[in-house]
Design a protein around this motif. Structure first.
Motif, PDB file in Angstrom:
ATOM      1  N   LEU A   1       0.611  -1.279   0.062  1.00 23.20           N
ATOM      2  CA  LEU A   1       0.100   0.019  -0.075  1.00 23.20           C
ATOM      3  C   LEU A   1       0.944   1.195   0.078  1.00 23.20           C
ATOM      4  O   LEU A   1       0.539   2.157  -0.701  1.00 23.20           O
ATOM      5  N   ALA A   2       2.020   1.171   0.870  1.00 21.77           N
ATOM      6  CA  ALA A   2       2.860   2.497   0.939  1.00 21.77           C
ATOM      7  C   ALA A   2       3.728   2.566  -0.358  1.00 21.77           C
ATOM      8  O   ALA A   2       3.919   3.733  -0.881  1.00 21.77           O
ATOM      9  N   LEU A   3       3.793   1.706  -1.049  1.00 17.92           N
ATOM     10  CA  LEU A   3       4.599   1.792  -2.348  1.00 17.92           C
ATOM     11  C   LEU A   3       3.911   2.408  -3.649  1.00 17.92           C
ATOM     12  O   LEU A   3       4.408   2.766  -4.571  1.00 17.92           O
TER      13      LEU A   3
ATOM     14  N   SER B   1      -3.855  14.658   4.735  1.00 19.29           N
ATOM     15  CA  SER B   1      -4.248  13.877   3.445  1.00 19.29           C
ATOM     16  C   SER B   1      -4.547  12.241   3.532  1.00 19.29           C
ATOM     17  O   SER B   1      -5.242  11.722   2.837  1.00 19.29           O
ATOM     18  N   CYS B   2      -3.817  11.881   4.666  1.00 21.46           N
ATOM     19  CA  CYS B   2      -4.251  10.133   4.874  1.00 21.46           C
ATOM     20  C   CYS B   2      -5.606  10.194   5.427  1.00 21.46           C
ATOM     21  O   CYS B   2      -6.236   9.251   5.140  1.00 21.46           O
ATOM     22  N   LEU B   3      -5.918  10.985   6.323  1.00 19.76           N
ATOM     23  CA  LEU B   3      -7.230  10.892   7.188  1.00 19.76           C
ATOM     24  C   LEU B   3      -8.605  11.074   6.097  1.00 19.76           C
ATOM     25  O   LEU B   3      -9.537  10.449   6.061  1.00 19.76           O
ATOM     26  N   LEU B   4      -8.073  12.092   5.100  1.00 23.51           N
ATOM     27  CA  LEU B   4      -9.271  12.272   4.174  1.00 23.51           C
ATOM     28  C   LEU B   4      -9.094  11.378   2.929  1.00 23.51           C
ATOM     29  O   LEU B   4      -9.970  11.702   1.907  1.00 23.51           O
ATOM     30  N   ASN B   5      -8.221  10.292   3.006  1.00 19.95           N
ATOM     31  CA  ASN B   5      -8.247   9.377   1.822  1.00 19.95           C
ATOM     32  C   ASN B   5      -9.030   8.199   2.062  1.00 19.95           C
ATOM     33  O   ASN B   5      -8.610   7.330   3.115  1.00 19.95           O
ATOM     34  N   PRO B   6     -10.129   8.105   1.624  1.00 20.54           N
ATOM     35  CA  PRO B   6     -11.137   6.841   1.964  1.00 20.54           C
ATOM     36  C   PRO B   6     -10.507   5.615   1.402  1.00 20.54           C
ATOM     37  O   PRO B   6     -10.856   4.410   2.028  1.00 20.54           O
ATOM     38  N   LYS B   7      -9.655   5.551   0.733  1.00 19.66           N
ATOM     39  CA  LYS B   7      -8.879   4.520   0.337  1.00 19.66           C
ATOM     40  C   LYS B   7      -8.221   3.607   1.302  1.00 19.66           C
ATOM     41  O   LYS B   7      -7.967   2.412   1.742  1.00 19.66           O
ATOM     42  N   VAL B   8      -7.362   4.541   2.456  1.00 18.49           N
ATOM     43  CA  VAL B   8      -6.890   3.902   3.520  1.00 18.49           C
ATOM     44  C   VAL B   8      -7.780   3.244   4.238  1.00 18.49           C
ATOM     45  O   VAL B   8      -7.696   2.293   4.716  1.00 18.49           O
TER      46      VAL B   8
ATOM     47  N   ILE C   1       1.193  -1.137  12.975  1.00 13.95           N
ATOM     48  CA  ILE C   1       2.059  -1.605  12.428  1.00 13.95           C
ATOM     49  C   ILE C   1       2.087  -1.015  11.093  1.00 13.95           C
ATOM     50  O   ILE C   1       3.211  -0.716  10.267  1.00 13.95           O
ATOM     51  N   ASP C   2       0.901  -0.595  10.440  1.00 17.85           N
ATOM     52  CA  ASP C   2       0.763   0.194   9.162  1.00 17.85           C
ATOM     53  C   ASP C   2       1.650   1.397   9.446  1.00 17.85           C
ATOM     54  O   ASP C   2       2.065   1.895   8.270  1.00 17.85           O
ATOM     55  N   ALA C   3       1.436   2.077  10.354  1.00 17.53           N
ATOM     56  CA  ALA C   3       2.053   3.269  10.756  1.00 17.53           C
ATOM     57  C   ALA C   3       3.503   3.480  10.582  1.00 17.53           C
ATOM     58  O   ALA C   3       3.873   4.355   9.931  1.00 17.53           O
ATOM     59  N   LEU C   4       3.868   2.409  11.219  1.00 16.10           N
ATOM     60  CA  LEU C   4       5.330   2.222  11.217  1.00 16.10           C
ATOM     61  C   LEU C   4       6.123   1.872   9.938  1.00 16.10           C
ATOM     62  O   LEU C   4       6.921   2.508   9.534  1.00 16.10           O
ATOM     63  N   VAL C   5       5.365   1.147   9.081  1.00 12.47           N
ATOM     64  CA  VAL C   5       5.720   0.651   7.726  1.00 12.47           C
ATOM     65  C   VAL C   5       5.711   1.787   6.693  1.00 12.47           C
ATOM     66  O   VAL C   5       6.633   2.501   6.379  1.00 12.47           O
ATOM     67  N   ALA C   6       4.728   2.855   6.902  1.00  9.35           N
ATOM     68  CA  ALA C   6       4.270   3.934   6.266  1.00  9.35           C
ATOM     69  C   ALA C   6       5.352   5.086   6.527  1.00  9.35           C
ATOM     70  O   ALA C   6       6.046   5.755   5.723  1.00  9.35           O
ATOM     71  N   LEU C   7       5.671   5.198   7.685  1.00 10.71           N
ATOM     72  CA  LEU C   7       6.583   6.170   8.199  1.00 10.71           C
ATOM     73  C   LEU C   7       8.141   5.808   7.673  1.00 10.71           C
ATOM     74  O   LEU C   7       8.735   6.683   7.464  1.00 10.71           O
ATOM     75  N   LEU C   8       8.396   4.502   7.782  1.00 10.59           N
ATOM     76  CA  LEU C   8       9.901   4.212   7.346  1.00 10.59           C
ATOM     77  C   LEU C   8      10.058   4.432   5.756  1.00 10.59           C
ATOM     78  O   LEU C   8      10.978   4.960   5.537  1.00 10.59           O
ATOM     79  N   TYR C   9       9.085   4.136   5.084  1.00 13.76           N
ATOM     80  CA  TYR C   9       8.984   4.472   3.847  1.00 13.76           C
ATOM     81  C   TYR C   9       8.990   5.786   3.532  1.00 13.76           C
ATOM     82  O   TYR C   9       9.737   6.253   2.402  1.00 13.76           O
ATOM     83  N   LEU C  10       8.116   6.433   3.841  1.00 13.24           N
ATOM     84  CA  LEU C  10       7.929   7.967   3.568  1.00 13.24           C
ATOM     85  C   LEU C  10       9.329   8.747   4.224  1.00 13.24           C
ATOM     86  O   LEU C  10       9.742   9.476   3.530  1.00 13.24           O
TER      87      LEU C  10
END
Length: 222
Positions: free
Chosen positions: A16-18, A131-138, A166-175
């Motif tokens: 999802l992050a990629l 941006s993340c909170l207003l993205n319904p896809k998330v 876990i999702d937050a950590l993955v997104a944080l590391l990637y971004l």
């Protein structure tokens, strides 16, 4: 939840992050100014993931799935927010000078001597969070995937929040990696004109993405 299940969920979060999205564009945009700004966007996006996990846990995301009108309104709100961010980026690029006397003054990897501490990072953090909170896809990702990993007989709220972390950590590391890479590249070039082009490009893409989302969501009602 087993270790294998947690690793499997983390892999889905990485996919999802990629996927290219507004969060990446925001990180690139702010990292061309200061790396800390890009990191603040990444932290805001991670906080948004945790917020979505909490919403799923209490059933609000389920309401979005069941109510087409609520989902449409959230999409329009998200599109308007992206359009606002894009137009603001284009306006900032328009005001940015094409050159400076000392190129070393423009160093995204270094500190901003004019930044008033944490207040300078509040804007990028809130941009990433919104941006993340207003993205319904998330939210739909959590709604579709999280139930598959919930343990039988366990606490739904606790499990959903663990998966959200876990999702937050993955997104944080990637971004954060995107922010560091962007700041490094721009720091090597140190050309304000390049930063201005990136600002225009990312702002234009954000504006187009936001406008397209608003038009598509509004047309769905017709």
């Amino acid at each position: 939840m087993t270790t294998a299940a947690l690793l499997g969920f983390a892999g889905l979060c990485l996919l999802l992050a990629l996927a290219p999205g507004p969060d990446v564009l925001l990180v690139i945009r702010h990292s061309t100014r200061r790396r800390r700004g890009g990191l603040a966007v990444a932290a805001g996006s991670a906080a948004g993931s945790i917020a979505w996990a909490a919403l799923v846990a209490v059933g609000l995301a389920a309401l979005l799935e069941q109510s087409a009108e609520a989902f449409r309104l959230v999409r329009i709100a998200g599109g308007c927010y992206l359009l606002y961010l894009g137009l603001r980026s284009l306006w900032a690029a328009r005001r940015r000078p094409a050159a400076v006397a000392d190129p070393s003054e423009v160093d995204p990897a270094g500190p901003d001597p004019s930044a008033p501490g944490g207040r300078a990072l509040a804007g990028p953090f809130l941009a990433g969070f919104g941006s993340c909170l207003l993205n319904p896809k998330v939210g739909l990702f959590f709604l579709a995937v999280v139930p598959q990993f919930l343990p039988a007989g366990g606490s739904v709220v606790t499990a959903a929040l663990v998966l959200g972390a876990i999702d937050a950590l993955v997104a944080l590391l990637y971004l954060a990696a995107v922010a560091a890479a962007t700041a490094r590249l721009v720091g090597l070039v140190r050309r304000p004109a390049v930063q201005r082009r990136i600002e225009v490009g990312s702002g234009g893409l954000l504006a187009l993405l936001g406008a397209g989302t608003v038009v598509e969501a509004a047309a769905a009602k017709a």
